[in-house]
Write a protein that holds these residues in place. Structure first.
Motif, PDB file in Angstrom:
ATOM      1  N   ASN A 207      -4.632   5.941  13.804  1.00  0.00           N
ATOM      2  CA  ASN A 207      -3.527   4.988  13.702  1.00  0.00           C
ATOM      3  C   ASN A 207      -2.655   5.382  12.521  1.00  0.00           C
ATOM      4  O   ASN A 207      -3.149   5.712  11.452  1.00  0.00           O
ATOM      5  CB  ASN A 207      -4.061   3.575  13.523  1.00  0.00           C
ATOM      6  CG  ASN A 207      -4.832   3.058  14.729  1.00  0.00           C
ATOM      7  OD1 ASN A 207      -5.896   2.501  14.593  1.00  0.00           O
ATOM      8  ND2 ASN A 207      -4.292   3.235  15.922  1.00  0.00           N
ATOM      9  N   LEU A 208      -1.355   5.322  12.695  1.00  0.00           N
ATOM     10  CA  LEU A 208      -0.427   5.756  11.660  1.00  0.00           C
ATOM     11  C   LEU A 208      -0.599   5.019  10.332  1.00  0.00           C
ATOM     12  O   LEU A 208      -0.534   5.652   9.275  1.00  0.00           O
ATOM     13  CB  LEU A 208       1.010   5.634  12.168  1.00  0.00           C
ATOM     14  CG  LEU A 208       2.104   6.208  11.269  1.00  0.00           C
ATOM     15  CD1 LEU A 208       1.871   7.680  10.963  1.00  0.00           C
ATOM     16  CD2 LEU A 208       3.477   6.017  11.912  1.00  0.00           C
ATOM     17  N   PRO A 209      -0.827   3.676  10.319  1.00  0.00           N
ATOM     18  CA  PRO A 209      -0.984   3.013   9.017  1.00  0.00           C
ATOM     19  C   PRO A 209      -2.109   3.581   8.170  1.00  0.00           C
ATOM     20  O   PRO A 209      -1.978   3.699   6.948  1.00  0.00           O
ATOM     21  CB  PRO A 209      -1.275   1.559   9.400  1.00  0.00           C
ATOM     22  CG  PRO A 209      -0.628   1.384  10.718  1.00  0.00           C
ATOM     23  CD  PRO A 209      -0.814   2.701  11.418  1.00  0.00           C
ATOM     24  N   ALA A 210      -3.231   3.943   8.799  1.00  0.00           N
ATOM     25  CA  ALA A 210      -4.363   4.484   8.045  1.00  0.00           C
ATOM     26  C   ALA A 210      -4.085   5.894   7.547  1.00  0.00           C
ATOM     27  O   ALA A 210      -4.526   6.282   6.460  1.00  0.00           O
ATOM     28  CB  ALA A 210      -5.618   4.473   8.915  1.00  0.00           C
ATOM     29  N   ALA A 211      -3.349   6.668   8.345  1.00  0.00           N
ATOM     30  CA  ALA A 211      -3.117   8.073   7.999  1.00  0.00           C
ATOM     31  C   ALA A 211      -1.916   8.302   7.102  1.00  0.00           C
ATOM     32  O   ALA A 211      -1.837   9.316   6.404  1.00  0.00           O
ATOM     33  CB  ALA A 211      -2.948   8.890   9.286  1.00  0.00           C
ATOM     34  N   LEU A 212      -0.973   7.361   7.095  1.00  0.00           N
ATOM     35  CA  LEU A 212       0.315   7.586   6.443  1.00  0.00           C
ATOM     36  C   LEU A 212       0.216   7.964   4.963  1.00  0.00           C
ATOM     37  O   LEU A 212       0.901   8.901   4.523  1.00  0.00           O
ATOM     38  CB  LEU A 212       1.206   6.362   6.622  1.00  0.00           C
ATOM     39  CG  LEU A 212       2.706   6.562   6.405  1.00  0.00           C
ATOM     40  CD1 LEU A 212       3.251   7.653   7.314  1.00  0.00           C
ATOM     41  CD2 LEU A 212       3.454   5.250   6.646  1.00  0.00           C
ATOM     42  N   PRO A 213      -0.605   7.284   4.142  1.00  0.00           N
ATOM     43  CA  PRO A 213      -0.681   7.686   2.731  1.00  0.00           C
ATOM     44  C   PRO A 213      -1.101   9.141   2.545  1.00  0.00           C
ATOM     45  O   PRO A 213      -0.571   9.848   1.672  1.00  0.00           O
ATOM     46  CB  PRO A 213      -1.720   6.729   2.146  1.00  0.00           C
ATOM     47  CG  PRO A 213      -1.681   5.545   3.041  1.00  0.00           C
ATOM     48  CD  PRO A 213      -1.422   6.091   4.405  1.00  0.00           C
ATOM     49  N   ASN A 214      -2.047   9.602   3.361  1.00  0.00           N
ATOM     50  CA  ASN A 214      -2.514  10.987   3.245  1.00  0.00           C
ATOM     51  C   ASN A 214      -1.503  11.977   3.822  1.00  0.00           C
ATOM     52  O   ASN A 214      -1.450  13.130   3.386  1.00  0.00           O
ATOM     53  CB  ASN A 214      -3.866  11.136   3.945  1.00  0.00           C
ATOM     54  CG  ASN A 214      -4.960  10.369   3.244  1.00  0.00           C
ATOM     55  OD1 ASN A 214      -5.163  10.498   2.040  1.00  0.00           O
ATOM     56  ND2 ASN A 214      -5.681   9.540   3.985  1.00  0.00           N
ATOM     57  N   ILE A 215      -0.706  11.537   4.778  1.00  0.00           N
ATOM     58  CA  ILE A 215       0.379  12.390   5.293  1.00  0.00           C
ATOM     59  C   ILE A 215       1.430  12.575   4.207  1.00  0.00           C
ATOM     60  O   ILE A 215       1.878  13.700   3.929  1.00  0.00           O
ATOM     61  CB  ILE A 215       1.016  11.767   6.553  1.00  0.00           C
ATOM     62  CG1 ILE A 215       0.013  11.746   7.710  1.00  0.00           C
ATOM     63  CG2 ILE A 215       2.272  12.537   6.955  1.00  0.00           C
ATOM     64  CD1 ILE A 215       0.494  10.962   8.929  1.00  0.00           C
TER      65      ILE A 215
END
Length: 325
Positions: A207-215
């Protein structure tokens, strides 16, 4: 004659019950409300669950306390809420996996979430995103497909749990690209992301919310989002279709539910408050910052979504022959 005499009494009792329910809804909540997140902290379900709980606490004047109860692909937390008193003081954050996928995967599912939980409202929707370890020598979806085809069975992918939309997105990817990629399941998004950053796994959908900080930090590399349109949170990323996989689509969504039998007036009150929150610019901005979009709508809208999603994911499960004992 006895029957005729009993009719006014029955009508009186019904009126009293209706008045009591309305009075209960008017004073609701008059003590803290527990909101169960059936997955570990840090994932998208947890992020959205905490955001809406915090806003509900402000709006309704009582704490909405988040409790993480993970395990069994979300079934443990969901069942605990289904067995709770139907009084509005125990809610659960639901997602496609726990509501529309798990019942089709588990042969001995201990409960039926769509019968034993009352839907309240869909809070937000999110795209999944295809992410890879930055050291993997690819920069696009097409390069990843070529890399995997040159190494059948040697490229692996992680998932936050068996049967979640990230897992099913990966199986859909395999089937549509005719690649052989090995599945490594995890208990939650956070540990899978940790191993992706560490190089223990090569790729995953999340899911984008979980991955966004690491992206944003560069700890993982994003290749595409899985919705039909690009995400406002990461507009530079193409959709999977734009990246060369026609027809690829999946998304997550997050919702609130209560134990079956919760007074309808309380369900409607929570629904109304959530819809008010979703209409505020501050909450829209907060969701956008984590890659989500507000959804809202009525309880009947939510029921319709449950029926549509159940049908859609059943087709993917059958195609991929996914089974859980």
């Amino acid at each position: 004659m006895k029957l005729l005499r009993s009719i006014p009494l029955a009508l009186c009792l019904l009126a009293m019950a209706g008045a009591s329910q309305a009075q209960g809804a008017a004073s609701y909540p008059d003590r803290p409300v527990k909101v169960v997140v059936p997955f570990p902290p840090g994932g998208a379900t947890d992020i959205v669950g905490r955001e809406i709980s915090e806003r509900l606490a402000r709006a309704m004047g009582q704490p909405f306390v988040v409790e993480n109860r993970s395990g069994a692909s979300g079934n443990i937390g969901m069942e605990a809420v289904a067995r709770s008193a139907p009084d509005g003081y125990t809610l659960v954050v639901g997602a496609p996996q726990t509501l529309t996928i798990n019942p089709q995967l588990f042969k001995s599912n201990p409960f039926n979430p769509q019968k034993e939980l009352d839907p309240i409202v869909v809070v937000a929707t999110v795209p999944n995103v295809l992410i890879i370890n930055p050291k993997l020598p690819v920069s696009s979806v097409q390069e990843l497909i070529a890399y995997a085809k040159a190494r059948p069975g040697k490229v692996n992918y992680g998932s936050s749990s068996i049967g979640g939309t990230p897992h099913l997105s990966s199986e859909l990817f395999k089937s549509m690209t005719k690649t052989q990629i090995t599945h490594i399941p995890y208990r939650g998004s956070s540990p899978a992301l940790t191993d992706l950053m560490g190089g223990q796994i090569d790729m995953m959908f999340d899911n984008l919310p979980a991955a966004l900080p690491n992206i944003k930090s560069g700890r993982v590399k994003a290749l595409a989002v899985t919705t039909r349109q690009r995400s406002d949170a990461a507009p530079e990323l193409p959709t999977m279709e734009q990246a060369g996989v026609p027809g690829f689509e999946s998304q997550g969504w997050f919702s609130l539910l209560a134990p079956a039998g919760t007074p309808p007036a309380i369900l409607e009150k929570i629904n109304a408050e959530v819809n008010k929150i979703l209409a505020t610019d501050s909450f829209k901005e907060r969701l956008a910052n984590v890659g989500a979009q507000p959804k809202g709508g009525s309880i009947s809208d939510f029921r319709e979504l449950l029926n549509t999603e159940t049908q859609r994911w059943s087709e993917v499960i059958r195609f991929a022959n996914i089974k859980v004992e």
